[in-house]
Design a protein around this motif. Structure first.
Motif, PDB file in Angstrom:
ATOM      1  N   GLU A 199     -11.345   3.315  -2.697  1.00 23.83           N
ATOM      2  CA  GLU A 199     -11.530   4.520  -1.875  1.00 23.83           C
ATOM      3  C   GLU A 199     -13.021   4.662  -1.581  1.00 23.83           C
ATOM      4  O   GLU A 199     -13.853   4.076  -2.286  1.00 23.83           O
ATOM      5  CB  GLU A 199     -11.027   5.758  -2.636  1.00 23.83           C
ATOM      6  N   PRO A 200     -13.340   5.415  -0.540  1.00 27.40           N
ATOM      7  CA  PRO A 200     -14.764   5.557  -0.204  1.00 27.40           C
ATOM      8  C   PRO A 200     -15.520   6.384  -1.237  1.00 27.40           C
ATOM      9  O   PRO A 200     -14.956   7.293  -1.837  1.00 27.40           O
ATOM     10  CB  PRO A 200     -14.747   6.272   1.148  1.00 27.40           C
ATOM     11  N   TRP A 201     -16.774   6.052  -1.451  1.00 30.06           N
ATOM     12  CA  TRP A 201     -17.640   6.857  -2.314  1.00 30.06           C
ATOM     13  C   TRP A 201     -19.066   6.740  -1.823  1.00 30.06           C
ATOM     14  O   TRP A 201     -19.367   5.937  -0.948  1.00 30.06           O
ATOM     15  CB  TRP A 201     -17.470   6.497  -3.781  1.00 30.06           C
ATOM     16  N   GLY A 258     -11.588  -4.064  -1.020  1.00 29.02           N
ATOM     17  CA  GLY A 258     -10.522  -4.967  -0.627  1.00 29.02           C
ATOM     18  C   GLY A 258      -9.382  -4.196  -0.019  1.00 29.02           C
ATOM     19  O   GLY A 258      -9.387  -2.964  -0.024  1.00 29.02           O
ATOM     20  N   GLU A 312      -3.513  -6.028   2.632  1.00 29.25           N
ATOM     21  CA  GLU A 312      -3.138  -6.979   3.680  1.00 29.25           C
ATOM     22  C   GLU A 312      -3.907  -8.288   3.520  1.00 29.25           C
ATOM     23  O   GLU A 312      -3.392  -9.362   3.821  1.00 29.25           O
ATOM     24  CB  GLU A 312      -3.435  -6.393   5.062  1.00 29.25           C
ATOM     25  N   THR A 337       0.853  -1.182   0.000  1.00 27.32           N
ATOM     26  CA  THR A 337       0.000   0.000   0.000  1.00 27.32           C
ATOM     27  C   THR A 337       0.887   1.230   0.000  1.00 27.32           C
ATOM     28  O   THR A 337       2.054   1.171   0.364  1.00 27.32           O
ATOM     29  CB  THR A 337      -0.881   0.075   1.244  1.00 27.32           C
ATOM     30  N   ASN A 364      -3.766   6.169   1.141  1.00 26.99           N
ATOM     31  CA  ASN A 364      -4.131   6.238   2.557  1.00 26.99           C
ATOM     32  C   ASN A 364      -3.294   7.300   3.256  1.00 26.99           C
ATOM     33  O   ASN A 364      -2.081   7.273   3.178  1.00 26.99           O
ATOM     34  CB  ASN A 364      -3.870   4.902   3.234  1.00 26.99           C
ATOM     35  N   THR A 372      -9.238  -4.119  10.106  1.00 30.74           N
ATOM     36  CA  THR A 372      -9.095  -3.294   8.899  1.00 30.74           C
ATOM     37  C   THR A 372      -9.202  -1.802   9.181  1.00 30.74           C
ATOM     38  O   THR A 372      -8.740  -0.993   8.386  1.00 30.74           O
ATOM     39  CB  THR A 372     -10.198  -3.627   7.878  1.00 30.74           C
TER      40      THR A 372
HETATM   41  P1  ADP Z   1      -3.867   1.396  -1.381  1.00 33.54           P
HETATM   42  O1  ADP Z   1      -3.765   2.653  -0.618  1.00 33.54           O
HETATM   43  O2  ADP Z   1      -2.667   1.048  -2.127  1.00 33.54           O
HETATM   44  O3  ADP Z   1      -5.158   1.285  -2.129  1.00 33.54           O
HETATM   45  P2  ADP Z   1      -4.895  -0.405   0.635  1.00 33.54           P
HETATM   46  O4  ADP Z   1      -4.953  -1.793   0.194  1.00 33.54           O
HETATM   47  O5  ADP Z   1      -4.369  -0.166   1.998  1.00 33.54           O
HETATM   48  O6  ADP Z   1      -3.961   0.313  -0.308  1.00 33.54           O
HETATM   49  O7  ADP Z   1      -6.314   0.258   0.585  1.00 33.54           O
HETATM   50  C1  ADP Z   1      -7.314  -0.416   1.317  1.00 33.54           C
HETATM   51  C2  ADP Z   1      -8.239   0.543   1.967  1.00 33.54           C
HETATM   52  O8  ADP Z   1      -8.883   1.352   0.969  1.00 33.54           O
HETATM   53  C3  ADP Z   1      -9.352  -0.149   2.676  1.00 33.54           C
HETATM   54  O9  ADP Z   1      -8.984  -0.559   3.974  1.00 33.54           O
HETATM   55  C4  ADP Z   1     -10.440   0.901   2.669  1.00 33.54           C
HETATM   56  O10 ADP Z   1     -10.254   1.827   3.710  1.00 33.54           O
HETATM   57  C5  ADP Z   1     -10.225   1.588   1.338  1.00 33.54           C
HETATM   58  N1  ADP Z   1     -11.135   1.000   0.346  1.00 33.54           N
HETATM   59  C6  ADP Z   1     -10.878   0.049  -0.554  1.00 33.54           C
HETATM   60  N2  ADP Z   1     -11.977  -0.219  -1.312  1.00 33.54           N
HETATM   61  C7  ADP Z   1     -12.957   0.568  -0.847  1.00 33.54           C
HETATM   62  C8  ADP Z   1     -14.337   0.772  -1.193  1.00 33.54           C
HETATM   63  N3  ADP Z   1     -14.925   0.108  -2.172  1.00 33.54           N
HETATM   64  N4  ADP Z   1     -15.026   1.674  -0.459  1.00 33.54           N
HETATM   65  C9  ADP Z   1     -14.447   2.361   0.538  1.00 33.54           C
HETATM   66  N5  ADP Z   1     -13.166   2.229   0.899  1.00 33.54           N
HETATM   67  C10 ADP Z   1     -12.421   1.344   0.219  1.00 33.54           C
END
Ligand code: ADP
Ligand code: K
Length: 432
Positions: A215-217, A238, A241, A93, A339, A302
């Protein structure tokens, strides 16, 4: 609409039989961890779980958690459970705190990932005849290769379009006529707006469905994306980790919730005290990887807030479902897929002697296609050259966080002090 199951034997398994399978896999996981040694084994022994001791799903909540801190503490590969020879690739990440969170995969893990991603695409209606246009970037980030593995596993055609400018994206969309689009929701909005600007209308765009995540939406964004791109927008969730995208994903028939690949990733929802919450209550998602071998995790916290429900009644899909991610346990912000921990921002700001320890961080999502992080910070004395200071801080933040922030230097005493005792209203900028 009901979409055919890609793996009928697992996605459509009778829930009681699935529980038996999960139970069997949990036992195997615990034994594997004990055999490997390392921190997870030590913690298991601390709570009395030795080799040969049987752990049931009902007792899972008594076992210790793994946290993000463990990844940092045992960086880079202290949590790895397979011999180095068996690792075939690594993902990670976005690196905050100076080091990324790394996940080593075995060939078996890649197989699991491909399968859950193939299912996710299949649930969106993709078939062997499909072309999957993916604008998730390829790299340490799991988005690009996750979709790629899934699309090729399904037998569809993967179209790795990441990194192309909008006119190139438009060309590929119009000439190759992909039926599925995958990218972050903010990029989907950006793409939709750019295409509209160049005069391409939604009905000219071939994708019928999109898988958007990382990401959140919001529901509002979903409607906007659907209108801009003329497709049905589905949510995919997803984290690196656990495996990357594909831990859970909406299907055309999942009624607004995400089917959890729970035969591989056993879900729990816990309260702030770590105690499991009943079905339907929102809390922190915790996953146990039942089948992974490179980086098997028992009860990984998570930080993502959601709730879990059963499958859609009478649906051939019998997997339990989760809501969209409703928020984060800590203050971690996810900006354009990256993140960001507010404590990181603080570290950067407070390192600069020209800056006073009063600042505000605002997650600006007014333009959902271009979410921005705005940082306001007070300077020590009004005499400072604010433009230089803003530029220096922006560079330092970029180096540390990996994203560009908008920095505003404020006069001394401009920001409200915490002594006010007032909490910010819901929905107002988050002062930290
Ligand atoms: P990167 O920053 O490389 O994407 P991560 O695998 O750490 O790495 O990102 C995972 C995080 O991204 C999740 O723990 C969550 O907080 C967020 N995330 C992933 N998919 C979604 C989604 N569909 N909706 C909201 N948040 C999400
Ligand atoms: K992310």
């Amino acid at each position: 609409v009901s979409t055919p199951l890609t793996e009928p034997a697992t996605e459509g398994l009778d829930p009681e039989q699935r529980r038996n399978l999960q139970q069997h896999r949990l036992r195997r996981l615990v034994q594997r961890l004990l055999e490997t040694g390392g921190v997870q084994a030590a913690r298991l022994r601390d709570c009395g779980v030795e080799r040969g001791v049987d752990v049931s799903l009902e007792e899972l909540h008594e076992l210790p958690f793994v946290t993000k801190q463990d990844f940092w503490e045992y960086y880079p590969f202290g949590l790895r459970a397979a011999p180095e020879d068996d690792i075939v690739c690594v993902h990670g990440t976005s690196g905050t705190r100076g080091r990324p969170t790394l996940a080593p995969y075995t060939a078996h893990d890649l197989d699991v990932w491909s399968r859950v991603m193939a299912r996710a695409l299949g649930g969106a209606g993709a078939t062997r005849r499909s072309t999957v246009h993916s604008a998730y970037s390829y790299g340490l980030f799991t988005g690009g290769l996750g979709v790629h593995h899934g699309a090729t596993r399904l037998g569809a055609t993967a179209l790795p379009a990441a990194g192309s400018a909008t006119d190139r994206q438009a060309r590929l969309l119009l000439d190759l006529r992909p039926d599925v689009l995958c990218c972050t929701p903010s990029y989907a909005l950006y793409l939709g707006e750019s295409l509209r600007y160049t005069g391409i209308t939604p009905d000219q765009l071939p994708p019928r469905v999109g898988l958007f995540g990382a990401e959140p939406w919001t529901e509002e964004m979903r409607l906007e994306i659907e209108q801009l791109l003329g497709l049905e927008a589905l949510n995919i969730y997803g984290l690196t980790e656990i495996i990357g995208p594909g831990v859970a994903c909406e299907s055309l028939d999942s009624a607004g919730m995400l089917n959890i690949a729970e035969d591989h990733f056993y879900p729990e929802v816990v309260g702030p005290d770590g105690v499991p919450l009943p079905e339907g209550e929102a809390g922190e998602l915790v996953f146990t990887t039942l089948t992974k071998t490179g980086l098997p995790l028992l009860r990984y916290r998570t930080g993502d807030i959601a709730s879990i429900s059963g499958p859609v009644p009478d649906s051939p899909r019998t997997l339990r479902r989760m809501t969209r991610v409703l928020g984060r346990r800590d203050d971690m912000l996810v900006i354009r897929g990256v993140n960001v921990f507010p404590t990181e921002i603080e570290t950067v700001l407070l390192t600069d002697p020209r800056v006073a320890p009063h600042y505000v961080v605002v997650e600006d999502r007014r333009d959902p296609s271009h979410p921005e992080l705005r940082v306001g910070v007070e300077q020590h004395s009004p005499a400072e050259d604010t433009e230089t200071l803003e530029r220096d801080l922006a560079v330092a933040l970029r180096e540390r966080l990996g994203i560009t922030c908008v920095v505003r230097v404020l006069e001394p005493n401009r920001l409200p002090r915490a002594e006010d005792g007032e909490k910010p209203e819901k929905g107002s900028p988050r002062p930290i």
